[in-house]
Design a protein around this motif. Structure first.
Motif, short mmCIF file in Angstrom:
data_model
loop_
_atom_site.label_atom_id
_atom_site.label_comp_id
_atom_site.label_asym_id
_atom_site.label_seq_id
_atom_site.Cartn_x
_atom_site.Cartn_y
_atom_site.Cartn_z
N LEU A 92 -15.42 18.65 -7.18
CA LEU A 92 -15.69 20.07 -7.39
C LEU A 92 -16.86 20.28 -8.33
CD1 LEU A 92 -12.07 21.54 -7.60
CD2 LEU A 92 -13.71 21.74 -5.72
N GLU A 93 -16.92 19.47 -9.37
CA GLU A 93 -18.03 19.56 -10.33
C GLU A 93 -19.36 19.28 -9.62
OE1 GLU A 93 -19.58 17.14 -14.26
OE2 GLU A 93 -17.44 17.16 -13.82
N TYR A 94 -19.37 18.25 -8.79
CA TYR A 94 -20.57 17.90 -8.03
C TYR A 94 -20.97 19.04 -7.10
CZ TYR A 94 -23.61 15.36 -4.79
OH TYR A 94 -24.65 14.95 -4.01
N MET A 95 -19.98 19.65 -6.42
CA MET A 95 -20.25 20.77 -5.50
C MET A 95 -20.82 21.97 -6.27
SD MET A 95 -19.73 19.98 -2.39
CE MET A 95 -19.65 21.58 -1.64
N ASP A 96 -20.28 22.28 -7.45
CA ASP A 96 -20.80 23.38 -8.27
C ASP A 96 -22.26 23.13 -8.63
OD1 ASP A 96 -18.55 24.94 -8.26
OD2 ASP A 96 -17.80 24.23 -10.19
N ASN A 97 -22.57 21.91 -9.01
CA ASN A 97 -23.93 21.54 -9.38
C ASN A 97 -24.87 21.72 -8.18
OD1 ASN A 97 -26.06 20.59 -10.90
ND2 ASN A 97 -25.53 18.44 -10.61
N VAL A 98 -24.45 21.27 -7.00
CA VAL A 98 -25.27 21.41 -5.80
C VAL A 98 -25.49 22.88 -5.47
CG1 VAL A 98 -25.29 21.01 -3.29
CG2 VAL A 98 -24.64 19.15 -4.83
N GLU A 99 -24.44 23.70 -5.58
CA GLU A 99 -24.56 25.14 -5.30
C GLU A 99 -25.54 25.81 -6.26
OE1 GLU A 99 -20.87 27.29 -4.80
OE2 GLU A 99 -20.07 25.67 -3.54
N ARG A 100 -25.49 25.47 -7.56
CA ARG A 100 -26.43 26.04 -8.54
C ARG A 100 -27.87 25.67 -8.19
NH1 ARG A 100 -22.52 24.79 -12.47
NH2 ARG A 100 -23.54 22.82 -12.91
N GLN A 101 -28.07 24.40 -7.82
CA GLN A 101 -29.42 23.96 -7.44
C GLN A 101 -29.90 24.67 -6.17
OE1 GLN A 101 -29.33 19.68 -7.25
NE2 GLN A 101 -29.16 19.46 -9.48
N MET A 102 -29.00 24.85 -5.20
CA MET A 102 -29.37 25.55 -3.96
C MET A 102 -29.73 27.02 -4.25
SD MET A 102 -29.38 23.46 -1.47
CE MET A 102 -29.37 24.51 -0.06
N THR A 103 -28.99 27.66 -5.16
CA THR A 103 -29.30 29.04 -5.53
C THR A 103 -30.68 29.12 -6.16
OG1 THR A 103 -26.94 29.45 -5.89
CG2 THR A 103 -28.46 31.03 -6.87
N LYS A 104 -31.01 28.18 -7.06
CA LYS A 104 -32.34 28.16 -7.67
C LYS A 104 -33.43 27.97 -6.62
CE LYS A 104 -30.98 26.31 -12.18
NZ LYS A 104 -31.08 25.16 -13.09
N ILE A 105 -33.19 27.06 -5.67
CA ILE A 105 -34.18 26.79 -4.62
C ILE A 105 -34.38 28.03 -3.75
CG2 ILE A 105 -34.61 25.44 -2.51
CD1 ILE A 105 -33.24 23.06 -3.97
N LYS A 106 -33.27 28.72 -3.39
CA LYS A 106 -33.38 29.94 -2.58
C LYS A 106 -34.16 31.01 -3.35
CE LYS A 106 -29.08 29.46 0.00
NZ LYS A 106 -27.72 29.99 0.16
N SER A 107 -33.87 31.17 -4.62
CA SER A 107 -34.56 32.16 -5.45
C SER A 107 -36.05 31.85 -5.53
CB SER A 107 -33.94 32.18 -6.85
OG SER A 107 -34.66 33.03 -7.70
N LEU A 108 -36.38 30.59 -5.71
CA LEU A 108 -37.77 30.17 -5.77
C LEU A 108 -38.47 30.41 -4.43
CD1 LEU A 108 -39.99 28.84 -7.49
CD2 LEU A 108 -39.16 26.63 -6.70
N ALA A 109 -37.79 30.11 -3.33
CA ALA A 109 -38.36 30.32 -1.99
C ALA A 109 -38.63 31.80 -1.75
CB ALA A 109 -37.42 29.75 -0.93
N VAL A 110 -37.70 32.67 -2.17
CA VAL A 110 -37.90 34.12 -2.00
C VAL A 110 -39.09 34.59 -2.83
CG1 VAL A 110 -36.87 36.38 -2.50
CG2 VAL A 110 -35.51 34.61 -1.37
N THR A 111 -39.19 34.12 -4.07
CA THR A 111 -40.31 34.50 -4.95
C THR A 111 -41.63 34.04 -4.35
OG1 THR A 111 -38.85 34.27 -6.87
CG2 THR A 111 -41.22 34.28 -7.30
N ILE A 112 -41.69 32.80 -3.86
CA ILE A 112 -42.92 32.29 -3.24
C ILE A 112 -43.26 33.10 -2.00
CG2 ILE A 112 -43.92 30.31 -2.01
CD1 ILE A 112 -42.42 28.50 -4.01
#
Length: 196
Positions: A158-178
């Motif tokens: 679960l900890e690993y999944m939370d970490n992956v989800e946080r990173q995916m959210t950051k990547i999505k946010s960065l992609a939208v900004t770009i």
């Protein structure tokens, strides 16, 4: 001379030689397989198609001269022949036997003595299997490998999944900004091209 005895019966999916037959018995049952001093059970397989047909828990002995192992019991993957034939070259050692073949590939795995002289009574109604035509696999043998889990293939938690989800959210946010920034640049460039 020889006596003819038929002790072969079929129970479920296993052929069994009845207990009153003159077979070699194992001196003592070995049950503790963890300490390495006692042999672990082995599974016997057809040497050609690897179909399992028996195990060492039905061990009745071996014959080094004939290069055979002897089993009291096998499963339905061994086909017991119906046509008896005379086996043996020495007149005092001649027996009546039937072939044992693999159900999967029909290769001859051995034979079963149906009638024997007194010196071979211990082999009568026993599955005599030719070592060169079979293979065996010892349960828990040292050639087994433990599944290696290196640092890159660790189990998902679960900890690993939370970490992956946080990173995916950051990547999505960065992609939208770009994407928004590229859209602004494109609109700006189109405006400049119209004015020139």
């Amino acid at each position: 001379m020889a006596r003819q005895i038929d002790h072969l019966s079929r129970s479920d999916d296993t052929y069994l030689v009845s207990e009153d037959s003159s077979a070699l018995d194992i001196d003592s049952k070995k049950e503790d397989y963890g300490d390495g001093e006692i042999d672990a059970p082995a599974i016997f397989l057809c040497g050609k198609c690897r179909l399992p047909f028996g195990d060492s828990l039905s061990w009745a002995g071996s014959d080094d001269e004939q290069n055979q192992i002897l089993l009291k019991r096998v499963n339905e993957n061994i086909v017991v022949g119906k046509e008896p034939f005379v086996y043996g070259t020495n007149e005092e050692q001649r027996c009546l036997a039937v072939n044992l073949t693999c159900r999967g590939c029909s290769v001859k795995l051995g034979h079963m003595y149906m009638s024997t002289p007194k010196s071979l009574d211990y082999k009568r109604s026993i599955f005599c299997l030719m070592v060169e035509n079979i293979e065996s696999y010892v349960l828990g043998s040292s050639d087994q490998q433990v599944a290696a889990v290196d640092s890159e293939e660790r189990p998902v938690t679960l900890e690993y999944m939370d970490n992956v989800e946080r990173q995916m959210t950051k990547i999505k946010s960065l992609a939208v900004t770009i994407g928004q920034r590229l859209l602004e640049i494109e609109v700006d460039l189109q405006g400049k091209l119209r004015t020139t």
